[in-house]
Design an enzyme around this catalytic site. Structure first.
Site, PDB file in Angstrom:
ATOM      1  N   ASP A   1       0.942  -1.038  -0.102  1.00 50.57           N
ATOM      2  CA  ASP A   1      -0.232   0.067   0.007  1.00 50.57           C
ATOM      3  C   ASP A   1       0.885   1.213  -0.091  1.00 50.57           C
ATOM      4  O   ASP A   1       1.857   1.232   0.710  1.00 50.57           O
ATOM      5  CB  ASP A   1      -0.817   0.050   1.130  1.00 50.57           C
ATOM      6  CG  ASP A   1      -2.013   1.096   1.182  1.00 50.57           C
ATOM      7  OD1 ASP A   1      -1.838   2.115   1.146  1.00 50.57           O
ATOM      8  OD2 ASP A   1      -3.039   0.579   1.276  1.00 50.57           O
TER       9      ASP A   1
ATOM     10  N   ASN B   1     -12.837  -3.272   2.470  1.00 50.24           N
ATOM     11  CA  ASN B   1     -13.444  -1.928   2.650  1.00 50.24           C
ATOM     12  C   ASN B   1     -14.716  -2.007   1.347  1.00 50.24           C
ATOM     13  O   ASN B   1     -14.304  -2.024   0.455  1.00 50.24           O
ATOM     14  CB  ASN B   1     -12.887  -0.603   2.683  1.00 50.24           C
ATOM     15  CG  ASN B   1     -12.005  -0.526   3.814  1.00 50.24           C
ATOM     16  OD1 ASN B   1     -12.550  -0.641   4.676  1.00 50.24           O
ATOM     17  ND2 ASN B   1     -10.737  -0.051   3.491  1.00 50.24           N
TER      18      ASN B   1
ATOM     19  N   GLY C   1     -14.392   3.869   3.453  1.00 49.05           N
ATOM     20  CA  GLY C   1     -13.005   4.272   3.420  1.00 49.05           C
ATOM     21  C   GLY C   1     -12.528   3.939   1.940  1.00 49.05           C
ATOM     22  O   GLY C   1     -11.320   4.070   1.740  1.00 49.05           O
TER      23      GLY C   1
ATOM     24  N   SER D   1     -11.460   3.868  -1.467  1.00 53.02           N
ATOM     25  CA  SER D   1     -11.139   5.367  -2.337  1.00 53.02           C
ATOM     26  C   SER D   1     -10.893   4.545  -3.917  1.00 53.02           C
ATOM     27  O   SER D   1     -11.040   5.565  -4.592  1.00 53.02           O
ATOM     28  CB  SER D   1      -9.889   6.114  -1.781  1.00 53.02           C
ATOM     29  OG  SER D   1      -8.874   5.061  -1.481  1.00 53.02           O
TER      30      SER D   1
ATOM     31  N   HIS E   1     -10.195  -5.079  -3.391  1.00 50.51           N
ATOM     32  CA  HIS E   1      -8.927  -5.318  -2.963  1.00 50.51           C
ATOM     33  C   HIS E   1      -9.177  -5.504  -1.190  1.00 50.51           C
ATOM     34  O   HIS E   1      -9.993  -5.011  -0.700  1.00 50.51           O
ATOM     35  CB  HIS E   1      -8.056  -4.002  -2.720  1.00 50.51           C
ATOM     36  CG  HIS E   1      -8.802  -2.722  -2.436  1.00 50.51           C
ATOM     37  ND1 HIS E   1      -9.725  -1.962  -3.031  1.00 50.51           N
ATOM     38  CD2 HIS E   1      -8.328  -2.050  -1.226  1.00 50.51           C
ATOM     39  CE1 HIS E   1      -9.975  -0.994  -2.369  1.00 50.51           C
ATOM     40  NE2 HIS E   1      -9.064  -0.776  -1.155  1.00 50.51           N
ATOM     41  N   LEU E   2      -8.375  -6.563  -0.987  1.00 50.69           N
ATOM     42  CA  LEU E   2      -8.250  -6.919   0.319  1.00 50.69           C
ATOM     43  C   LEU E   2      -6.997  -6.484   1.118  1.00 50.69           C
ATOM     44  O   LEU E   2      -5.808  -6.678   0.678  1.00 50.69           O
ATOM     45  CB  LEU E   2      -8.262  -8.679   0.517  1.00 50.69           C
ATOM     46  CG  LEU E   2      -8.067  -9.324   1.814  1.00 50.69           C
ATOM     47  CD1 LEU E   2      -9.083  -9.051   2.477  1.00 50.69           C
ATOM     48  CD2 LEU E   2      -7.968 -10.814   1.504  1.00 50.69           C
ATOM     49  N   HIS E   3      -6.875  -5.904   2.186  1.00 46.78           N
ATOM     50  CA  HIS E   3      -6.032  -5.271   2.961  1.00 46.78           C
ATOM     51  C   HIS E   3      -5.392  -6.405   3.850  1.00 46.78           C
ATOM     52  O   HIS E   3      -6.083  -6.887   4.735  1.00 46.78           O
ATOM     53  CB  HIS E   3      -6.395  -4.091   3.981  1.00 46.78           C
ATOM     54  CG  HIS E   3      -6.760  -2.908   3.161  1.00 46.78           C
ATOM     55  ND1 HIS E   3      -6.297  -1.775   3.171  1.00 46.78           N
ATOM     56  CD2 HIS E   3      -8.003  -2.509   2.710  1.00 46.78           C
ATOM     57  CE1 HIS E   3      -6.899  -0.691   2.233  1.00 46.78           C
ATOM     58  NE2 HIS E   3      -7.911  -1.478   2.145  1.00 46.78           N
TER      59      HIS E   3
END
Length: 112
Positions: A30, A85, A91, A93, A98-100
């Site tokens: 990120d 998200n 949050g 954006s 996508h997976l954090h």
């Protein structure tokens, strides 16, 4: 999708630090990390968010790559967080699923 930054990363036209790849998924650092380990796992195919993923095997591929990243980054034993998200209020954006993968420090609960 032409204006999607994550699609540009997949295509190689936008530079990023790729940390792991799979046939259908890719993981990269990120650019605005919220923890010492903050990696994004995305499908190579453009899908706006996790709700657009209809193929359960794609979710499995994302999870397996996230687990691999956690192991390689040394946070699998101490603990890490996986976060999707969905929508602007959460949050999100970049509107590409996508997976954090977050870890490397104590993560408070409830999250921000």
């Amino acid at each position: 999708m032409a204006d999607c930054i994550f699609c540009g990363i997949v295509e190689g036209s936008i530079p990023s630090t790729i940390v792991a790849t799979g046939e259908r998924v890719i993981a990269f650092e990120d650019v605005n990390p919220k923890a010492p380990v903050h990696v994004l796992v995305i499908p190579r195919e453009h899908l706006d968010d996790v709700h657009a993923i209809e193929d359960g095997t794609l979710l499995r591929d994302m999870y397996e790559l996230a687990r691999q990243v956690a192991e390689e980054r040394g946070v699998a034993r101490s603990g890490y967080r996986l976060v999707f998200n969905i929508g602007p209020d959460s949050g999100q954006s970049v509107f590409h699923a996508h997976l954090h993968v977050l870890g490397g420090r104590h993560l408070a609960w409830p999250p921000g």
